[in-house]
Design a protein around this motif. Structure first.
Motif, PDB file in Angstrom:
ATOM      1  N   LEU A 218       2.035  -2.584  -0.075  1.00  0.00           N
ATOM      2  CA  LEU A 218       1.566  -3.945   0.156  1.00  0.00           C
ATOM      3  C   LEU A 218       2.718  -4.824   0.617  1.00  0.00           C
ATOM      4  O   LEU A 218       3.820  -4.761   0.055  1.00  0.00           O
ATOM      5  CB  LEU A 218       0.955  -4.521  -1.126  1.00  0.00           C
ATOM      6  CG  LEU A 218      -0.228  -3.751  -1.717  1.00  0.00           C
ATOM      7  CD1 LEU A 218      -0.728  -4.453  -2.973  1.00  0.00           C
ATOM      8  CD2 LEU A 218      -1.352  -3.607  -0.707  1.00  0.00           C
ATOM      9  N   TYR A 219       2.444  -5.647   1.631  1.00  0.00           N
ATOM     10  CA  TYR A 219       3.456  -6.560   2.150  1.00  0.00           C
ATOM     11  C   TYR A 219       2.934  -7.990   2.071  1.00  0.00           C
ATOM     12  O   TYR A 219       1.786  -8.257   2.415  1.00  0.00           O
ATOM     13  CB  TYR A 219       3.826  -6.172   3.582  1.00  0.00           C
ATOM     14  CG  TYR A 219       4.499  -4.822   3.650  1.00  0.00           C
ATOM     15  CD1 TYR A 219       5.825  -4.672   3.255  1.00  0.00           C
ATOM     16  CD2 TYR A 219       3.802  -3.693   4.074  1.00  0.00           C
ATOM     17  CE1 TYR A 219       6.443  -3.432   3.298  1.00  0.00           C
ATOM     18  CE2 TYR A 219       4.415  -2.447   4.109  1.00  0.00           C
ATOM     19  CZ  TYR A 219       5.726  -2.321   3.724  1.00  0.00           C
ATOM     20  OH  TYR A 219       6.341  -1.090   3.752  1.00  0.00           O
ATOM     21  N   PRO A 220       3.778  -8.926   1.662  1.00  0.00           N
ATOM     22  CA  PRO A 220       3.298 -10.274   1.348  1.00  0.00           C
ATOM     23  C   PRO A 220       3.148 -11.227   2.521  1.00  0.00           C
ATOM     24  O   PRO A 220       2.435 -12.225   2.418  1.00  0.00           O
ATOM     25  CB  PRO A 220       4.372 -10.794   0.382  1.00  0.00           C
ATOM     26  CG  PRO A 220       5.629 -10.107   0.838  1.00  0.00           C
ATOM     27  CD  PRO A 220       5.189  -8.746   1.287  1.00  0.00           C
ATOM     28  N   SER A 221       3.830 -10.951   3.636  1.00  0.00           N
ATOM     29  CA  SER A 221       3.855 -11.951   4.706  1.00  0.00           C
ATOM     30  C   SER A 221       3.892 -11.290   6.078  1.00  0.00           C
ATOM     31  O   SER A 221       4.304 -10.127   6.220  1.00  0.00           O
ATOM     32  CB  SER A 221       5.087 -12.847   4.549  1.00  0.00           C
ATOM     33  OG  SER A 221       6.274 -12.092   4.768  1.00  0.00           O
TER      34      SER A 221
ATOM     35  N   ARG B 173      -5.199  -8.751   6.274  1.00  0.00           N
ATOM     36  CA  ARG B 173      -4.898  -9.241   4.938  1.00  0.00           C
ATOM     37  C   ARG B 173      -6.163  -9.486   4.115  1.00  0.00           C
ATOM     38  O   ARG B 173      -6.149  -9.324   2.889  1.00  0.00           O
ATOM     39  CB  ARG B 173      -4.071 -10.530   5.036  1.00  0.00           C
ATOM     40  CG  ARG B 173      -3.690 -11.110   3.697  1.00  0.00           C
ATOM     41  CD  ARG B 173      -2.422 -11.930   3.742  1.00  0.00           C
ATOM     42  NE  ARG B 173      -2.437 -12.953   4.772  1.00  0.00           N
ATOM     43  CZ  ARG B 173      -1.401 -13.767   5.018  1.00  0.00           C
ATOM     44  NH1 ARG B 173      -0.293 -13.644   4.312  1.00  0.00           N
ATOM     45  NH2 ARG B 173      -1.476 -14.660   5.970  1.00  0.00           N
TER      46      ARG B 173
ATOM     47  N   ASP C  90      -4.972 -14.522   9.062  1.00  0.00           N
ATOM     48  CA  ASP C  90      -5.418 -14.396   7.674  1.00  0.00           C
ATOM     49  C   ASP C  90      -6.769 -13.720   7.552  1.00  0.00           C
ATOM     50  O   ASP C  90      -7.119 -13.221   6.496  1.00  0.00           O
ATOM     51  CB  ASP C  90      -5.493 -15.780   7.019  1.00  0.00           C
ATOM     52  CG  ASP C  90      -4.111 -16.363   6.775  1.00  0.00           C
ATOM     53  OD1 ASP C  90      -4.023 -17.566   6.551  1.00  0.00           O
ATOM     54  OD2 ASP C  90      -3.127 -15.599   6.825  1.00  0.00           O
TER      55      ASP C  90
ATOM     56  N   ARG D 232     -10.925  -2.827  -2.372  1.00  0.00           N
ATOM     57  CA  ARG D 232      -9.460  -2.660  -2.385  1.00  0.00           C
ATOM     58  C   ARG D 232      -9.005  -1.668  -3.457  1.00  0.00           C
ATOM     59  O   ARG D 232      -7.903  -1.773  -4.007  1.00  0.00           O
ATOM     60  CB  ARG D 232      -8.749  -4.005  -2.559  1.00  0.00           C
ATOM     61  CG  ARG D 232      -8.942  -4.943  -1.377  1.00  0.00           C
ATOM     62  CD  ARG D 232      -8.264  -6.277  -1.590  1.00  0.00           C
ATOM     63  NE  ARG D 232      -6.801  -6.182  -1.451  1.00  0.00           N
ATOM     64  CZ  ARG D 232      -6.127  -6.405  -0.306  1.00  0.00           C
ATOM     65  NH1 ARG D 232      -6.792  -6.712   0.795  1.00  0.00           N
ATOM     66  NH2 ARG D 232      -4.812  -6.339  -0.285  1.00  0.00           N
TER      67      ARG D 232
ATOM     68  N   GLY E  24      -5.002 -10.694  -0.947  1.00  0.00           N
ATOM     69  CA  GLY E  24      -4.189 -11.613  -0.161  1.00  0.00           C
ATOM     70  C   GLY E  24      -2.917 -11.024   0.379  1.00  0.00           C
ATOM     71  O   GLY E  24      -2.005 -11.763   0.780  1.00  0.00           O
ATOM     72  N   THR E  25      -2.806  -9.706   0.390  1.00  0.00           N
ATOM     73  CA  THR E  25      -1.622  -9.038   0.932  1.00  0.00           C
ATOM     74  C   THR E  25      -2.028  -8.081   2.044  1.00  0.00           C
ATOM     75  O   THR E  25      -3.171  -7.637   2.115  1.00  0.00           O
ATOM     76  CB  THR E  25      -0.880  -8.244  -0.163  1.00  0.00           C
ATOM     77  OG1 THR E  25      -1.800  -7.314  -0.765  1.00  0.00           O
ATOM     78  CG2 THR E  25      -0.329  -9.165  -1.234  1.00  0.00           C
ATOM     79  N   PHE E  26      -1.071  -7.781   2.910  1.00  0.00           N
ATOM     80  CA  PHE E  26      -1.310  -6.807   3.975  1.00  0.00           C
ATOM     81  C   PHE E  26      -1.143  -5.398   3.412  1.00  0.00           C
ATOM     82  O   PHE E  26      -0.174  -5.112   2.716  1.00  0.00           O
ATOM     83  CB  PHE E  26      -0.313  -7.004   5.123  1.00  0.00           C
ATOM     84  CG  PHE E  26      -0.484  -8.283   5.882  1.00  0.00           C
ATOM     85  CD1 PHE E  26      -1.437  -8.403   6.874  1.00  0.00           C
ATOM     86  CD2 PHE E  26       0.325  -9.378   5.609  1.00  0.00           C
ATOM     87  CE1 PHE E  26      -1.588  -9.583   7.590  1.00  0.00           C
ATOM     88  CE2 PHE E  26       0.186 -10.564   6.307  1.00  0.00           C
ATOM     89  CZ  PHE E  26      -0.776 -10.673   7.307  1.00  0.00           C
TER      90      PHE E  26
ATOM     91  N   LEU F 273      -3.500  -5.621  -4.844  1.00  0.00           N
ATOM     92  CA  LEU F 273      -3.335  -7.071  -4.938  1.00  0.00           C
ATOM     93  C   LEU F 273      -4.018  -7.765  -3.764  1.00  0.00           C
ATOM     94  O   LEU F 273      -3.762  -7.426  -2.607  1.00  0.00           O
ATOM     95  CB  LEU F 273      -1.845  -7.408  -4.946  1.00  0.00           C
ATOM     96  CG  LEU F 273      -1.467  -8.864  -5.242  1.00  0.00           C
ATOM     97  CD1 LEU F 273      -1.805  -9.208  -6.696  1.00  0.00           C
ATOM     98  CD2 LEU F 273       0.020  -9.070  -4.973  1.00  0.00           C
TER      99      LEU F 273
END
Length: 281
Positions: A133-136, A84, A280, A91, A21-23, A19
């Motif tokens: 994957l981590y979102p924030s 990110r 970012d 990816r 935009g995720t870390f 995904l």
């Protein structure tokens, strides 16, 4: 790739993009390292040589993949944080996972003799890996806090356990029984009262794990003989030099280097001082 009547088999390959935009955090774990440590007589409760070897392999990975901005290691595991915005291998999960894990493993084997020179490698070590994957940024921080807290919990237990066995004369079964149900303060007390060991004075490497971070370093690159501060740059005719003639200046150049630390990453100080890690871009 050349086309043929057999090329249809590619239709069975499934895409596996991560995904955007995720870390990405890629964690590597030693496979059956309890056996490896036993058969190669690793020192208890910690073998600094083996930990340094893990750090070496992790550094090789970070030097190869510039999108990795932070790594944390304890015992036989290492976690790598990708920025990110990373687009490595578009990816593709399998590509990233297998390449990083295989590089880490090969470096570990290749550099074994540099750190355990008196211990011949009896068989091939192996590592498994996973990507989460981590979102924030806050969740990423919590992940690394979790791993460092795990380092402390495991190391405190192992330090007391092996003190009971190696210095206290207990069997491993007896040592486990002694520690069953104890809390952190009781383990500290056992170490200090029975063996005179202040846990907080043990090397930070063992208590806090290893932190590899990409730091920026500014260099001054000389392009010629720099003039004195109060001297003007002029041509042989005495006329002021044009911009293209101003070659005798130092141009700043920023590069990055991977640095190893053994300090706290649960509190704010580390993250405040390395705000670029969770940026970012």
């Amino acid at each position: 790739m050349a086309g043929s009547k057999f090329a249809y088999v590619r239709n069975f390959e499934l895409p596996d993009p991560l995904l955007p935009g995720t870390f990405m955090v890629l964690r590597i774990d030693g496979h059956a390292f309890h056996r490896l440590s036993e058969e190669h007589n690793f020192m208890k409760p910690n073998d600094e040589r083996a930990l340094q070897l893990m750090d070496h392999a992790a550094r090789d990975v970070m030097n190869e993949f510039k999108d990795i901005v932070l790594a944390f290691g304890e015992s036989d595991e290492y976690s790598f944080l990708f920025r990110r915005s990373a687009s490595l291998y578009n990816r593709r999960e399998a590509k990233i996972l297998t390449t990083v894990t295989s590089l880490f493993t090969s470096s570990y084997v290749f550099n074994w003799s540099k750190y355990l020179s008196d211990t011949p490698l009896k068989y091939c070590p192996s590592f498994d890996g996973r990507i989460v994957l981590y979102p924030s940024p806050s969740v990423v921080r919590d992940y690394f806090s979790w791993r460092q807290a795990d380092t402390h919990i495991n190391n405190l237990y192992n330090t007391v356990f092996w003190a009971l066995v190696l210095q206290g004369g207990q069997t491993t079964t007896e040592a486990h029984a002694t520690l069953r149900g104890t809390v952190s303060s009781q383990k500290h007390e056992i170490l200090f009262s029975r063996f005179g060991i202040n846990y907080n004075e043990l090397p930070a490497r063992f208590r806090k794990g290893s932190v590899l971070v990409r730091e920026e370093v500014s260099d001054a690159v000389e392009t010629g003989d720099a003039p004195q501060a109060d001297q003007a740059i002029s041509t042989p005719t005495g006329e002021p030099a044009s911009v293209s003639d101003k070659k005798a200046q130092k141009k700043p150049r920023v590069r990055t280097t991977v640095e190893l630390y053994h300090f706290d990453i649960i509190g704010d100080e580390f993250w405040d001082g390395h705000s670029n890690i969770l940026a970012d871009s």
